[in-house]
Design an enzyme around this catalytic site. Sequence first.
Site, PDB file in Angstrom:
ATOM      1  N   GLY A 195      -9.444  34.941  10.880  1.00 45.04           N
ATOM      2  CA  GLY A 195      -9.501  33.499  10.768  1.00 45.04           C
ATOM      3  C   GLY A 195     -10.062  33.064   9.435  1.00 45.04           C
ATOM      4  N   GLY A 207      -9.806  34.788   6.499  1.00 46.24           N
ATOM      5  CA  GLY A 207      -9.049  35.176   5.317  1.00 46.24           C
ATOM      6  C   GLY A 207      -8.477  36.571   5.463  1.00 46.24           C
ATOM      7  N   VAL A 242      -8.430  40.604   4.109  1.00 45.59           N
ATOM      8  CA  VAL A 242      -9.246  41.619   3.453  1.00 45.59           C
ATOM      9  C   VAL A 242      -8.325  42.680   2.868  1.00 45.59           C
ATOM     10  CG1 VAL A 242     -11.106  43.286   3.722  1.00 45.59           C
ATOM     11  CG2 VAL A 242     -11.106  41.202   5.083  1.00 45.59           C
ATOM     12  N   ASP A 291     -21.507  34.952  13.593  1.00 46.98           N
ATOM     13  CA  ASP A 291     -20.225  35.360  14.194  1.00 46.98           C
ATOM     14  C   ASP A 291     -20.297  36.846  14.545  1.00 46.98           C
ATOM     15  OD1 ASP A 291     -17.687  35.251  15.143  1.00 46.98           O
ATOM     16  OD2 ASP A 291     -16.717  35.249  13.174  1.00 46.98           O
TER      17      ASP A 291
END
Length: 779
Positions: A464, A466, A468, A579
Amino acid sequence: MTHISKQRAEQRGKSSEMGGVVASSALVVLLLGVALVAPASAQLPADCPDRCGNISVPYPFGIGARCARDFGFELVCNHSYNPPRLTFFPPLPTPTSILAGRRLNLASLSLADGEAIALVSAYRECNTTAGVVISNNRNQTIYLSLLGSTTYRLSAARNRFVALGCPNLGYLSDDMGYYVTGCTSVCRPSQWNVVSPGACTGVGCCQSRIPPNVSYYEPSVQGFDKETRIFNENTTACRYAFVAEDKWIETTYSGRPDFNRSDDFAVPVVLDWAIRNVANCAVAQRNMTDYMCRSAYSDCVNSTNGAGYRCKCSQGYEGNPYLHDGCNDIIECDHLDKYPCYGVCTNVQGGYRCDCPPGFSGDATKINGCRPNDKFTLALKVVTGVSVGVFLSVFMCFWLYLGLQKRKLIRTKQRFFEQNGGVILQQQMRHSGGGAGGFRIFSTEELEKATNNFAADRVLGRGGHGVVYKGVLDDNMTVAIKKSKMTEEAQIKEFAREMFILSQINHRNVVKLLGCCLEVQVPMLVYEFVSNGTLYHYIHGKEPRVDIALDTRLRIAAESAEALSYMHSSASPPILHGDVKTANILLDDKLNAKVSDFGASKLAPNDEAEIATLVQGTCGYLDPEYLMTCQLTDKSDVYSFGVVVLELLTRKKALYLDGPEEDRSLVSCFTTAVKAGRHQELLDSQVRDEMNNEMLTEIAHLLMRCLSMNGEERPTMKEVAERLEMLRRYQQHPLAEAAGNAEENQSLLGMEQLNSNYYQFRQHDVLDLEEGSTYTFSS
Ligand SMILES: *[C@@H]1O[C@H](CO)[C@@H](O)[C@H](O)[C@H]1NC(C)=O
Ligand SMILES: *[C@@H]1O[C@H](CO)[C@@H](O)[C@H](O)[C@H]1NC(C)=O
Ligand SMILES: *[C@@H]1O[C@H](CO)[C@@H](O)[C@H](O)[C@H]1NC(C)=O
Ligand SMILES: *[C@@H]1O[C@H](CO)[C@@H](O)[C@H](O)[C@H]1NC(C)=O
Ligand SMILES: *[C@@H]1O[C@H](CO)[C@@H](O)[C@H](O)[C@H]1NC(C)=O
Ligand SMILES: *[C@@H]1O[C@H](CO)[C@@H](O)[C@H](O)[C@H]1NC(C)=O
Ligand SMILES: *[C@@H]1O[C@H](CO)[C@@H](O)[C@H](O)[C@H]1NC(C)=O
Ligand SMILES: *[C@@H]1O[C@H](CO)[C@@H](O)[C@H](O)[C@H]1NC(C)=O
Ligand SMILES: *[C@@H]1O[C@H](CO)[C@@H](O)[C@H](O)[C@H]1NC(C)=O
């Protein structure tokens, strides 16, 4: 017929002291006017001779009245002589005329030049002693009379008067007996041969110009007084006076001329002829029946000596312009001596073309005028020049454009860098001793190079927040590069500070932040690369599932808890993760846990203004209190971590949407199960096998606290970490085999007591939990 008679009778007597007076008297009767006029348009009789001897006689001249244009052009060819003699002044009407027989010999006629050359005897006197002339040749035709001639004029330009012999005062007189021109020739005994050799300039010979419009002349010579010594030494026996063609004089009196002669000889005199019945071309062209330039390709030229006109063939033509079809195209290519051409000669009407051979260019009318063709022709030069010019300008434009783009890019980068707090970050890094902890700021180019321009095959994961990418830096270090999606402006402002703080974190269970790139709109983060993927994949990965030992699970849980605890306690204000989930816990090759993605985390806000307005996190892990208050606390992380441990032990996903509705949330499932005392069934079979009841109870108790609705009732992360570590040691310990043993339980609890926190898990608490009330513990 008109007779114009001109009588010239003049007795010239000079004083006796001037020796050698020549008295001459002549009666010249000229017949002027004009007799026969040949019909203008008539064709020439076929039998007209075109030459006399080797002298050609072209029309309008003619031998005999029939063949000439008119009386003025009529000639006589006397074949009694050898070679035949061409004369003019046709026979006079009366044979008794004193001029009868005194015709002038013609040596040549030229149509092109409008000239005729007559041969006239030079006047001579010899053996003059004491003023008495012993001999002269006056009875020969030594004078020239063109009086009233309709054709001829004496050329003043091309004739000169010459006096020869010495001492000699030679001169010309006109028809009235008056002096016209003259010169004096003297003798120089001593340097006779030294001075003025080869030129008729006064010693032994002299010359003078003739005035224009002379139509009659008679030469005379005269000696000098005896007393004048310089005039009378080394005299010649004879002296002469005559008019002659300038060229003839030049050639005759160059070198070693003979001034001392006594013979009679004739000299050439140039006469200009023209058609003189009209004043000029303009007048002549008014009467085309009489107009003499009859040939096509002929032109009219005005007479330069006297009235009248002549004709000539146009440029490039030759022949007789006075005859129909008289002018013909010159075949120049057949006369390359006159019309030089060293290339390819082509005859054209009125001219010729002389081109260089194919492959050559230049002036073919000159020797070696042709050069091999420059392959680089003018057209090619122009084309090349224009091309090069266009190319250069396009190149310049392109170059300028690139330059501007580059400047723009650099400015954009700089703007982003400043916007993203790069300057502050740099300052902070300087304050802390420059790049502390190996943290550095990367350029866009570096990261592009490291990820092969963010190639698709370098993607490690998408989330969510971005994408990697896996990247390899110049020093062969493998890194993970996180390219975030758009984030809030407000977040970006704080970004640099957060980055800096995060970069200071150096914990073996936290994925190290190596650096960042601020030159892009949303900063990119560079992390250490962790090889074994996420815990999520490890637990829920594809079949066949690998067995995970309880110890491993406990260790991962303990290490993760340790990392979070460290983050909560290491900085002030505490660094919250925000998170926590299995997908954010990475495993290295030895299955060591490394908590990642603090990039999305927030520093704990110290005032209300900084409370995030946007709830972050992942469904299934979200702290319910956080959902209500929108205030992220360290206890929010504890709640989320509880879910992670639960997931680790049950190997079930936090939310499994495919199950029955009441069973979708792992947390609610678990709490329901705990309430019913059936939470053991929820555990992974392997865990169930390895875990004794006491430990199960202990873990369930810890988890229930972590998952408490009230944040304050949740343990701190530090406590969670410690208890997990303890449980792990207990699990490893052989004592753990005696499950249910009170003493050992006691010892375990005793260890807990050391931490001064002892909790009794009670049934009614669980019931309370079910009712949504706070989950309480007794201590
Ligand atoms: C004509 O012939 C004479 C002698 O025969 C010669 O001297 C003279 O040059 C010739 N003239 C021309 C124009 O051929
Ligand atoms: C040619 O010349 C000779 C000698 O001078 C002369 O007797 C004769 O009449 C001339 N003939 C013509 C046709 O004039
Ligand atoms: C005149 O001079 C010429 C040449 O010098 C000579 O041959 C001749 O005999 C002379 N005559 C008289 C009359 O002196
Ligand atoms: C000129 O006169 C001389 C003698 O005085 C004579 O011998 C000669 O033939 C004459 N010439 C002419 C052309 O009459
Ligand atoms: C040339 O001379 C003639 C007389 O011989 C005269 O009538 C005429 O006008 C003169 N022309 C010039 C241009 O002097
Ligand atoms: C000219 O020639 C004659 C004979 O040919 C000679 O006697 C006389 O000396 C010469 N005169 C000069 C000035 O050379
Ligand atoms: C010129 O005249 C002098 C005497 O007057 C004489 O001695 C000499 O020989 C003459 N020269 C020639 C070349 O006749
Ligand atoms: C043209 O010339 C011809 C021949 O010379 C003559 O008969 C005629 O009268 C001239 N015409 C004019 C208009 O002068
Ligand atoms: C000839 O002369 C007249 C008068 O001077 C002039 O008008 C005319 O143009 C001239 N013609 C040529 C061909 O020179």
